[in-house]
Design an enzyme around this catalytic site. Structure first.
Site: not given
Length: 762
Positions: A19-20, A669, A698, A730
């Protein structure tokens, strides 16, 4: 008595993370949309078939997703922010909401209750047209029926939990928007029922922590839905805790079945049932196998639970199921043959948990004699792991017993320490730094793989790590950062790295679980007593410091995060495991300090996520979580600066806990949550060092200097400039070098502009 087996949700990622890999191939344009959809369908149906072959009767349909099930629900109901209106195709809109794009900020991402899974936060905007944009559960239900002959159990996120998790509305608007959700849910359920769905699972995990007024409000919505869809068989599913406080009302909801968690909410749910019983006309879905951990069930205990329930409830209809979706567990333990026999035998991943459900079903329907051999095997396995030498170390017990009150506090208060640190470190106003990691490029990952497979020697690998470290020390110097990091090129994962170097941990080869999007993590297994063995970060950190005159900070993962991001033994309290980890880290921190490292960061990004769902249970958790951090960090000199870092949390709940950590500097964050923590600081003071993240790491987009400056400007309205730091949200491990360098250059320039303004105003 009618008893069925059911599953609440199955891991999405595939046994080999197919899936990834499919997602990432699509994002990088290595496969086209048609190939993407075809492969995803194959994976989806394979998972349905796997559950069918294990003997599960009520197989979840619709729990599969391309990114996140909450995002699926938001898209389905039309909760699509206007900034994504220029995208036309479903996948373009969907992934832009999830990941952002060059010109579009992604939707916020945060923790799914108190787990390590992240969901995309739905956004409400004025003028939003709420309607059923796409009946995805229906499509997937019909697909499983047509392709496999499986009459599955559609799984949907309930309206109350969905709206409670969303943002963008005022409290006054909540009731109005909630009523607007009735029509699309009615359409969704009507179409599923018309297509033949025998039972529909409606997830309402938020029910574990609602007020009485909120439960009444939710009931009215379910009554409105039931009025329009009178014949649909709804399973109201709760999990992650008990619904004890509102149980009496919840069992009157107009649904045919109610699912309760008898693992993480066992005591509360049993207490409520003993007091109020359970309706004869409803089915009780019993979450009796732990969906969040990897240990074999205690079958005797589960069967005792059913004996208790059968005495106390009026219903004769039961569903045997996990406590929650198996999304939080790896798929299958069969590949973990490298583990010791005592540990391997004690494990149960998702597929093994399904087998346990079938065993319990057999015992309940055919008598315990039908599983006599399996019961004996289970008892032997539990005895072996309980009496293991790894779980009964005298040195660990002695260290715990010897702890004194002074082991949990720094010698001087923060203000005095910070003055000494400023003299020692000589940092400018608004110092800049990063959170710790730099890009793990294909070359970094490939070289590590070659080293692990014995293709290159230890010496060659160490030379490579030193080369990468030096390269990024030079980059940081050129960019103009004030406090540098070594880059963590030797680390695959911020928890796994430490677990590999501490006693009491073990590691799976294929124990992957989804964290967010395509990001998968392989949590360590804490199976024994945790203890320090040798230095874990000394060599790399000291080497990095030898390359520069600037300060290099040591980087550790904190005890509570290691705990919360691991699969933890369940034979002693989590507090005790956390203290064991803290004592081991205390050794490491003392070694770093004695090696000349003057700034040491101990990350606790998972502190908030470990909090119980019910407010009444918060204090007990926060107390031992804070004490664990203090135990790890309090033995250093006043001149040594302790940093910590947190991300993806509802910080308003834990401002007092953050303060109690007594870290000299905390980085948090803030950019992705669009300044919510800045708003929190308008109503409370924070009088220690703090860095509010100025850009979202991200997303692949490189934010401008002005964007970052704006966050600094907003932050300085609520933070003392004397204690303020500037940093990304992050670590930068998942980003590309060509994204990181310009972003950090913009960040440093924003810091310089802010310093100039402060000087001018002074």
């Amino acid at each position: 008595m009618a008893i069925q087996t059911s599953n609440l949700g199955y891991p999405r990622i595939g046994l080999q993370r197919e899936w990834k890999k499919t997602l990432e191939a699509f994002w990088s344009n290595k496969i086209d949309e048609e190939q993407f959809l075809t492969t995803m369908k194959e994976i989806r149906l394979k998972h349905v078939k796997a559950q069918q072959e294990k003997g599960i009767e009520l197989i979840p349909i619709g729990d599969f997703t391309y990114y996140d099930h909450v995002l699926d629900t938001a898209y389905m109901l039309g909760f699509i922010p206007s900034r994504f209106s220029e995208f036309t195709s479903y996948l373009d809109v969907y992934f832009a909401m999830a990941r952002g794009s060059k010109d579009h900020v992604a939707s916020e991402m945060t923790k799914w209750f108190n787990t390590n899974y992240h969901y995309i936060v739905p956004e409400y905007e004025e003028g939003l047209q709420i309607s059923l944009k796409d009946n995805r559960p229906l499509r997937l239900y019909e697909e499983a029926k047509q392709e496999l002959g499986v009459d599955g159990k559609p799984v949907i996120l309930g309206p109350y939990t969905f709206l409670k998790l969303a943002k963008g509305y005022t409290q006054e608007q909540f009731a109005t928007i909630l009523k607007q959700l009735v029509a699309p849910y009615v359409q969704l359920l009507s179409e599923l029922h018309a297509a033949g769905a025998q039972i529909i699972q409606v997830d309402e995990p938020i029910f574990a922590s609602l007020t009485k007024e909120e439960v009444q409000q939710a009931k009215e919505i379910y009554e409105a839905i039931r009025k329009e869809v009178p014949n649909a068989n709804l399973l109201l599913q709760t999990y992650f805790d008990s619904v004890e406080e509102n149980y009496e009302e919840i069992i009157t909801f107009p649904v045919s079945s109610i699912g309760l968690d008898f693992i993480h909410g066992k005591e509360g749910n049993l207490h409520a049932i003993s007091k109020y019983g359970f309706p004869a006309d409803k089915t009780l879905a019993v979450g009796c196998i732990d969906g969040r951990n990897i240990w074999r069930a205690d079958l005797d205990e589960v069967l005792t639970l059913f004996t208790t329930l059968q005495k106390q409830v009026q219903t004769k209809n039961f569903i045997v199921q996990p406590s929650c979706s198996l999304l939080h567990t790896p798929i299958d333990k069969t590949e973990e043959t490298h583990l010791s026999t005592e540990l391997f035998d004690a494990l149960a991943f998702a597929n093994q948990k399904l087998e346990e459900l079938v065993l319990i079903h057999s015992a309940l329907t055919q008598g315990t004699e039908s599983i006599r051999n399996e019961l004996e095997t289970y008892r032997n396995v539990h005895h072996t792991i309980r009496s293991s030498a790894a779980r009964n170390r005298e040195d660990v017990k002695a260290a715990r017993t010897a702890l004194k009150e002074e082991d949990f506090s720094r010698p001087l208060p923060f203000e005095k320490r910070y003055e000494l640190q400023q003299v020692a470190l000589k940092l400018p106003l608004l110092p800049t730094t990063t959170i710790g990691s730099f890009p793990q490029t294909t070359e970094v990952r490939q070289t590590r793989k070659e080293w692990r497979n014995g293709v290159i020697s230890n010496e060659q690998y160490e030379q490579f790590i030193e080369k990468e470290t030096e390269k990024w020390i030079r980059y940081q110097e050129e960019i103009g950062l004030d406090v540098l990091v070594h880059g963590e090129f030797e680390r695959t994962d911020m928890v796994e790295y430490f677990g590999e170097r501490l006693a009491g941990f073990s590691f799976t080869k294929n124990g992957w679980v989804q964290s967010y999007g395509s990001r998968c993590v392989k949590p360590p297994v804490i199976y024994g007593d945790v203890a320090f063995i040798n230095g874990m970060t000394i060599k790399e950190t000291v080497y990095a410091q030898s390359l520069t005159e600037k300060v290099v900070k040591g980087m550790l993962t904190g005890p509570v995060t290691i705990l919360n991001w691991s699969f933890v033994r369940n034979d002693i309290p989590r507090k005790e495991v956390s203290y064991q980890i803290a004592l081991a880290l205390r050794h490491e921190i003392e070694l770093l300090e004695s090696s000349g490292i003057r700034v040491i960061q101990v990350d606790e990004p998972a502190l908030r996520e470990g909090m119980p769902l019910k407010e009444k249970d918060w204090d007990a958790y926060i107390t031992w979580a804070v004490q664990s951090f203090l135990l790890a960090t309090s033995s250093v000199a006043n001149e040594t600066q302790i940093h910590t870092h947190m991300c993806y949390s509802n910080f308003e709940d834990i401002v007092d806990a953050i303060r109690a950590l007594d870290a000299d500097v905390i980085s948090i964050e803030t950019s992705r949550s669009h300044g919510e923590f800045i708003d929190t600081l308008k109503h409370t003071t924070y009088e220690k060092g703090i860095g509010l993240g100025v850009y979202d790491i991200h997303s692949p987009r490189v934010p401008s200097k002005d964007e970052m400056y704006k966050i600094v400007e907003q932050s300085l309205k609520v933070c003392d400039p004397k204690y303020f730091w500037i940093n990304p949200d992050c670590g930068l491990k998942t980003r590309r070098t060509e994204e990181v360098i310009p972003a950090l250059e913009h960040m440093v320039q924003a810091a310089k502009d802010a310093r100039s303004l402060l000087k001018t105003n002074a």
